[in-house]
Design an enzyme around this catalytic site. Sequence first.
Site, PDB file in Angstrom:
ATOM      1  N   HIS A 274       0.861  -1.126  -0.059  1.00  0.00           N
ATOM      2  CA  HIS A 274      -0.061  -0.027  -0.016  1.00  0.00           C
ATOM      3  C   HIS A 274       0.957   1.456  -0.027  1.00  0.00           C
ATOM      4  O   HIS A 274       0.752   2.011  -0.822  1.00  0.00           O
ATOM      5  CB  HIS A 274      -0.967  -0.128   1.151  1.00  0.00           C
ATOM      6  CG  HIS A 274      -1.730   0.941   1.188  1.00  0.00           C
ATOM      7  ND1 HIS A 274      -3.153   1.307   0.711  1.00  0.00           N
ATOM      8  CD2 HIS A 274      -1.674   2.531   1.820  1.00  0.00           C
ATOM      9  CE1 HIS A 274      -3.960   2.363   1.019  1.00  0.00           C
ATOM     10  NE2 HIS A 274      -2.752   3.070   1.475  1.00  0.00           N
ATOM     11  N   GLU A 275       1.887   1.289   1.093  1.00  0.00           N
ATOM     12  CA  GLU A 275       2.857   2.630   0.900  1.00  0.00           C
ATOM     13  C   GLU A 275       3.741   2.280  -0.231  1.00  0.00           C
ATOM     14  O   GLU A 275       3.980   3.697  -0.615  1.00  0.00           O
ATOM     15  CB  GLU A 275       3.409   2.571   2.303  1.00  0.00           C
ATOM     16  CG  GLU A 275       2.444   2.656   3.457  1.00  0.00           C
ATOM     17  CD  GLU A 275       1.463   3.611   3.557  1.00  0.00           C
ATOM     18  OE1 GLU A 275       1.553   4.444   3.015  1.00  0.00           O
ATOM     19  OE2 GLU A 275       0.450   3.269   4.314  1.00  0.00           O
ATOM     20  N   HIS A 278       1.719   4.526  -2.648  1.00  0.00           N
ATOM     21  CA  HIS A 278       2.023   5.832  -2.613  1.00  0.00           C
ATOM     22  C   HIS A 278       3.359   6.224  -3.211  1.00  0.00           C
ATOM     23  O   HIS A 278       3.582   7.409  -3.961  1.00  0.00           O
ATOM     24  CB  HIS A 278       1.620   6.315  -1.049  1.00  0.00           C
ATOM     25  CG  HIS A 278       0.522   6.190  -0.650  1.00  0.00           C
ATOM     26  ND1 HIS A 278      -0.634   6.792  -1.360  1.00  0.00           N
ATOM     27  CD2 HIS A 278      -0.398   5.423   0.260  1.00  0.00           C
ATOM     28  CE1 HIS A 278      -1.761   6.654  -0.659  1.00  0.00           C
ATOM     29  NE2 HIS A 278      -1.650   5.822   0.401  1.00  0.00           N
ATOM     30  N   GLU A 304      -4.707   7.734  -3.305  1.00  0.00           N
ATOM     31  CA  GLU A 304      -5.187   6.259  -2.552  1.00  0.00           C
ATOM     32  C   GLU A 304      -5.387   5.396  -3.695  1.00  0.00           C
ATOM     33  O   GLU A 304      -5.123   4.115  -3.673  1.00  0.00           O
ATOM     34  CB  GLU A 304      -6.394   6.507  -1.728  1.00  0.00           C
ATOM     35  CG  GLU A 304      -6.587   5.345  -0.893  1.00  0.00           C
ATOM     36  CD  GLU A 304      -5.877   5.189   0.273  1.00  0.00           C
ATOM     37  OE1 GLU A 304      -5.092   5.938   0.469  1.00  0.00           O
ATOM     38  OE2 GLU A 304      -5.987   4.182   1.037  1.00  0.00           O
TER      39      GLU A 304
HETATM   40 ZN    ZN Z   1      -3.235   5.381   1.636  1.00  0.00          ZN
END
Ligand code: ZN
Length: 510
Positions: A274-275, A278, A304
């Site tokens: 997830h990170e 980003h 996101e």
């Molecule tokens: Zn996030």
Amino acid sequence: MSTTQTHPKAYADLLQHHRDASLLSSTASLLGWDQEVMMPPNGLAHRSNQLAQLAQLIHERSTDPRIADWLSACEADESLTADPRSDAAVNLREWRRDYDRATKLPAELVVELSQTTSRAKAEWAEARKADDYARFAPWLDQIIGLSKRQAECYGWPEEGEPWDALADGYEAGMTAAYVAGVFTPLREKLVVLVDRLMGSSTPPSNAFNELKLPIAQQEAFVRRVSAAVGFDYRSGRLDTSSHPFCSGTHHADIRLTTRFAEDNVNDALGSTLHETGHGLYEQGLPAEHLGTPRGSSVGLSIHESQSRLWENQVGRSRAFWTWCHPILVEHFGDAVAGLSADAVYAAANRVSPSLIRVEADEATYNLHIMIRFELERALLKGDLTAADLPSAWNEKYRDYLGVDVPSDAQGCLQDIHWSMGALGYFPTYTLGNLYSAQFFEAAAAELGNLPAMFAQGEFAPLLDWLRKNIHAPGNTYDSADLCEKVTGHPLTADPLLRHLEEKLLPIYGL
Ligand code: ZN
């Protein structure tokens, strides 16, 4: 002063002014990273002073009255604004937006908001610890009142509502009507899907999620996976913090964090991917435009979408586990020897309606968000009072997720957002999921057999596609326009529903 300025000079002044401000913001962001990751506990008081001073400097810069003169001069210059997608026009549009938002609130309201939310945050933490909603209710009441005043200062579009004015701060142009239009069909179909899955007589085994695996090995494993999908460790770091985050101080210095628990490698991998998503977005922003809107990310929901795409569309796919299973075995040896790639894939996709948003799975997560959206919208409209929040909350959890909320601590007191005055923020999470599914479908249509590539560990074609279509344009388009441009359609719930149904029903033997 503005009358004596030539327009290109005004534009150069704006550019310099905002690049300097962006240096200050990135310094604050690095200090914030350090506070979560490295700082010894006794450093807190000094760090607060450092951050407060930077916040003050940034605020002075962003409300500098010279900006108004520079902007008017530039906005009158057709050579800068004729093409609304030119670099200059994009920058001017966003600088105008930021300046208007920063200067629309009277100083006394800014002070009152900051004092109230800083106390409300502390009261919220105590109320949650003691499971004592009555202690927090009057603070929420005050925050709603201040938020309404804030919304009135910003203003909202015709036929809109106060929620829109607040949400616009997280996502330009986001309105409650737009969100409801996308969320309502999604909610109706998700409730049915989750119900079907829970009725399955052959749910996947949870064994993978219960393995006890040494944290040092987990760390090496997630680091290897994030590098393999494309995160550039020469321009970034991965560390640990209690709440994972990505702090983009500069495209060549991206700080990711993740978290580890011995019995939850799936969470460590999901958080890291997830990170990483980003971070890949930040590393892919156009370097020559750094410090300007043209070189910045679009908004929270597009950010996101990038994290969810790598976490869910890639990291929870069957093809990903074809590639990753041997790496898992290499890192953990005998501890995972009994688990097939299929078993790991299925366990990584288990669905389980629960009380807590941050622990929710890919399918039920969006229902948690919709509950918050509907409630904060009602609070701001005056259709719901702070005192009635717990019963409204619990009723929606029963209706949408089929769970009974045993305590407010596990119910309406679980999230920090409202105590910080962050109303209008939650939907960006679900919009991110929706954009990620729609972008992924578009990428697959253009690139061909993505699963065959993932199974070989080839993630570069997908990353290159994202670089070209999503990262390189920076903030040229707003989210809705970017989505239409990249996918050919306005945002709808269909791609996400297709993605969830096509993946989850077979895993549950349906
Ligand atoms: Zn996030």
